[in-house]
Design a protein around this motif. Structure first.
Motif, short mmCIF file in Angstrom:
data_model
loop_
_atom_site.label_atom_id
_atom_site.label_comp_id
_atom_site.label_asym_id
_atom_site.label_seq_id
_atom_site.Cartn_x
_atom_site.Cartn_y
_atom_site.Cartn_z
N ASP A 192 45.57 46.23 32.73
CA ASP A 192 46.08 45.23 33.57
C ASP A 192 45.46 45.05 35.12
O ASP A 192 44.94 44.16 35.54
CB ASP A 192 47.44 44.94 33.29
N VAL A 193 45.79 46.30 35.85
CA VAL A 193 45.14 46.34 36.96
C VAL A 193 43.72 46.40 37.15
O VAL A 193 43.29 45.83 38.35
CB VAL A 193 45.88 47.88 37.66
N ARG A 194 43.08 47.09 36.22
CA ARG A 194 41.50 46.70 36.41
C ARG A 194 41.21 45.39 36.23
O ARG A 194 40.34 44.82 36.90
CB ARG A 194 40.89 47.69 35.36
N ASN A 195 41.55 44.88 35.11
CA ASN A 195 41.42 43.01 35.24
C ASN A 195 41.45 42.59 36.49
O ASN A 195 40.93 41.44 36.95
CB ASN A 195 42.27 42.65 33.80
N ILE A 196 42.76 42.84 37.01
CA ILE A 196 43.60 42.00 38.21
C ILE A 196 42.36 42.22 39.36
O ILE A 196 41.80 41.45 40.24
CB ILE A 196 44.71 42.48 38.74
N ILE A 197 41.96 43.73 39.65
CA ILE A 197 41.02 44.11 40.68
C ILE A 197 39.70 43.21 40.39
O ILE A 197 39.14 42.76 41.48
CB ILE A 197 40.98 45.60 40.71
N LYS A 198 39.24 43.43 39.15
CA LYS A 198 37.98 42.50 38.89
C LYS A 198 38.20 40.96 39.26
O LYS A 198 37.01 40.30 39.63
CB LYS A 198 37.43 42.79 37.57
N THR A 199 39.26 40.47 38.82
CA THR A 199 39.31 39.03 39.06
C THR A 199 39.54 38.83 40.71
O THR A 199 38.77 37.77 41.15
CB THR A 199 40.76 38.65 38.50
N VAL A 200 40.13 39.69 41.52
CA VAL A 200 40.08 39.48 42.79
C VAL A 200 38.86 39.79 43.61
O VAL A 200 38.44 39.16 44.40
CB VAL A 200 41.21 40.32 43.37
N GLY A 201 38.01 40.74 42.86
CA GLY A 201 36.72 41.24 43.33
C GLY A 201 36.63 42.21 44.67
O GLY A 201 35.80 42.37 45.40
N VAL A 202 37.90 42.62 44.77
CA VAL A 202 37.88 43.77 45.98
C VAL A 202 37.35 44.89 45.26
O VAL A 202 37.47 45.65 44.38
CB VAL A 202 39.56 43.80 46.30
N THR A 203 36.75 45.84 46.52
CA THR A 203 36.46 47.02 45.94
C THR A 203 37.37 47.98 46.12
O THR A 203 38.62 47.98 46.99
CB THR A 203 35.33 47.61 47.26
N ALA A 204 37.41 49.29 45.19
CA ALA A 204 38.73 49.96 45.10
C ALA A 204 38.22 51.44 44.97
O ALA A 204 37.19 51.66 44.39
CB ALA A 204 39.43 49.63 43.83
N LEU A 219 29.95 59.87 49.53
CA LEU A 219 29.97 59.09 48.48
C LEU A 219 29.63 57.59 49.10
O LEU A 219 29.60 57.39 50.25
CB LEU A 219 31.19 58.98 47.85
N ALA A 220 29.34 56.60 47.96
CA ALA A 220 29.20 55.31 48.20
C ALA A 220 29.72 54.32 47.40
O ALA A 220 29.74 54.67 46.26
CB ALA A 220 27.50 55.00 48.36
N ALA A 221 30.30 53.23 47.59
CA ALA A 221 30.77 52.19 46.67
C ALA A 221 30.16 51.09 46.89
O ALA A 221 30.10 50.37 48.21
CB ALA A 221 32.21 52.23 46.99
N GLU A 222 29.78 50.21 45.98
CA GLU A 222 29.21 48.93 45.75
C GLU A 222 30.37 47.82 46.07
O GLU A 222 31.67 48.14 45.63
CB GLU A 222 28.35 48.72 44.81
N GLN A 223 30.02 46.82 46.47
CA GLN A 223 30.93 45.52 46.47
C GLN A 223 31.68 45.41 45.23
O GLN A 223 30.70 45.08 44.45
CB GLN A 223 30.31 44.24 47.18
N GLY A 224 33.09 45.29 45.23
CA GLY A 224 33.50 44.95 43.85
C GLY A 224 33.63 46.12 42.92
O GLY A 224 34.43 45.85 41.70
N ASP A 225 33.09 47.24 43.27
CA ASP A 225 33.17 48.37 42.14
C ASP A 225 34.54 49.02 42.58
O ASP A 225 35.16 49.22 43.55
CB ASP A 225 32.28 49.20 42.49
N ILE A 226 35.05 49.64 41.37
CA ILE A 226 36.11 50.74 41.10
C ILE A 226 35.54 52.12 41.14
O ILE A 226 34.88 52.39 40.06
CB ILE A 226 37.10 50.60 40.25
#
Length: 360
Positions: free
Chosen positions: A175-187, A24-31
């Protein structure tokens, strides 16, 4: 370029593979959501990425750097489990600050960081509360703040809302999705709940028997599942293997529920005799106790009602047709006889309700 790469990873315990040839692959900031039933290898894959287990084969790279026997604590990843693992003897502030103390940061920097995170997760003023004084949703927010505190390069969730009721779980997902996107961390987010995956994910990886059976955005997967396993994982109920037949202008499907005529005016890319997947829309099916009532609408099959399941605005009617069962949804107005178990019925399937997919 992908920030996280998992390439042909395998992990066995004894003589059984928990993860097999998984990529699998994950891009920067993606969930990225790992979706699949219990025992399909989701949590093992998460542990491999985290460094809590080592793969037998394959590689795991982050930001181009391969991991090989690198301890979990040196990877800079955050991990949030279903049980949260909060420290009951510590207050909210000390729980959130735990990772920062471990990094031996200055006290003022720790306080500033904790205050920022409590504001981010809407827990300002909760600093001195004990964990037992918090609701389930508040504990989830503390656990998220604690995971974010050390500024992880990758954040991983293992069924974090599995113990919560649906209403609270759905609210926290937003809420958690919005927080993750605000921080910009890959999850990387593990779940067996397709609705949770749809709500959280930028991309979904459907897993079965330890491997990736299909990956894509929620919309891509839902509109174009490549296999019966994927279709059913995404909640599509009426999925059948069928044989496509085209004789002159007539186009039919030979399926376990019977022979279905489909729209002959569509430009199908299948050859006569091809094996396909047929997906039939539950809501488009009509049911009658009288033969011939809705035949003008399309295919009519004879069947026997096996089960009724109340689902709020709809009742699901399970009808045995031929060698398989068909799931139909009816409103209270359409359900003419609520006690129709074992009744003979006539099921009408409009041609537009049948979707064909290539079978892989």
């Amino acid at each position: 370029m992908a920030i996280l790469e998992v390439g042909a990873v395998s992990k066995s315990f004894g003589n059984k593979y928990a993860v097999h040839n998984m990529s699998l692959a994950a891009e920067q900031g993606d969930i990225v959501c790992l979706l699949g039933p219990s025992g399909c290898g989701k949590t093992t894959l998460l542990r491999l990425i985290a460094g809590l287990e080592e793969p037998d084969q394959g590689y795991i790279k982050f930001d181009g750097e391969p991991f090989k026997n690198q301890p979990a604590q040196d990877r800079g990843f955050g991990l949030m489990f279903q049980d949260l693992a909060l420290f009951p003897h510590m207050n909210v502030f000390r729980n959130v600050a735990f990772g920062l103390h471990m990094k031996r940061l200055p006290k003022q920097e720790i306080r500033s960081r904790v205050e920022q995170l409590l504001e981010l997760v809407s827990l300002v003023g909760y600093e001195d509360r004990k964990i037992y004084q918090l609701s389930g949703g508040e504990r989830q927010r503390v656990a998220l703040a604690r995971s974010l505190a050390p500024q992880p390069r990758l954040l991983m969730f293992d069924e974090p809302f599995g113990s919560l009721d649906r209403e609270l779980s759905e609210a926290l997902q937003v809420d958690v999705r919005n927080i993750i996107k605000t921080v910009g961390v890959t999850a990387i987010y593990v779940t067996h709940d397709r609705n949770e995956a749809f709500g959280m994910a930028d991309s979904i990886v459907v897993m079965e028997n330890g491997t990736n059976v299909q990956a894509g955005s929620p919309h891509e997967l839902f509109t174009n599942p490549k296999s019966e396993i994927v279709a059913k994982s995404l909640g599509l109920r009426n999925v059948f293997s069928a044989r496509f037949e085209k004789i002159s202008k007539a186009v039919t499907l030979i399926s376990p529920i019977g022979t279905l005529k489909i729209d002959p005016n569509k430009d199908y890319a299948y050859k006569d005799g091809s094996e396909v997947l047929a997906i039939i829309d539950q809501k488009a099916i009509s049911i009658s106790l009288q033969k011939g009532k809705n035949t003008y609408q399309g295919n009519t099959l004879e069947g026997v009602v096996e089960m009724l399941r109340f689902q709020g605005p709809y009742t699901e009617i399970i009808v045995r047709c031929g060698k398989a069962t068909l799931s139909c949804l009816a409103t209270p107005q359409e359900l003419s006889n609520p006690e129709m178990i074992d009744a003979k019925v006539y099921v009408t399937i409009p041609s537009y309700a049948v979707r064909l997919l290539s079978k892989e």
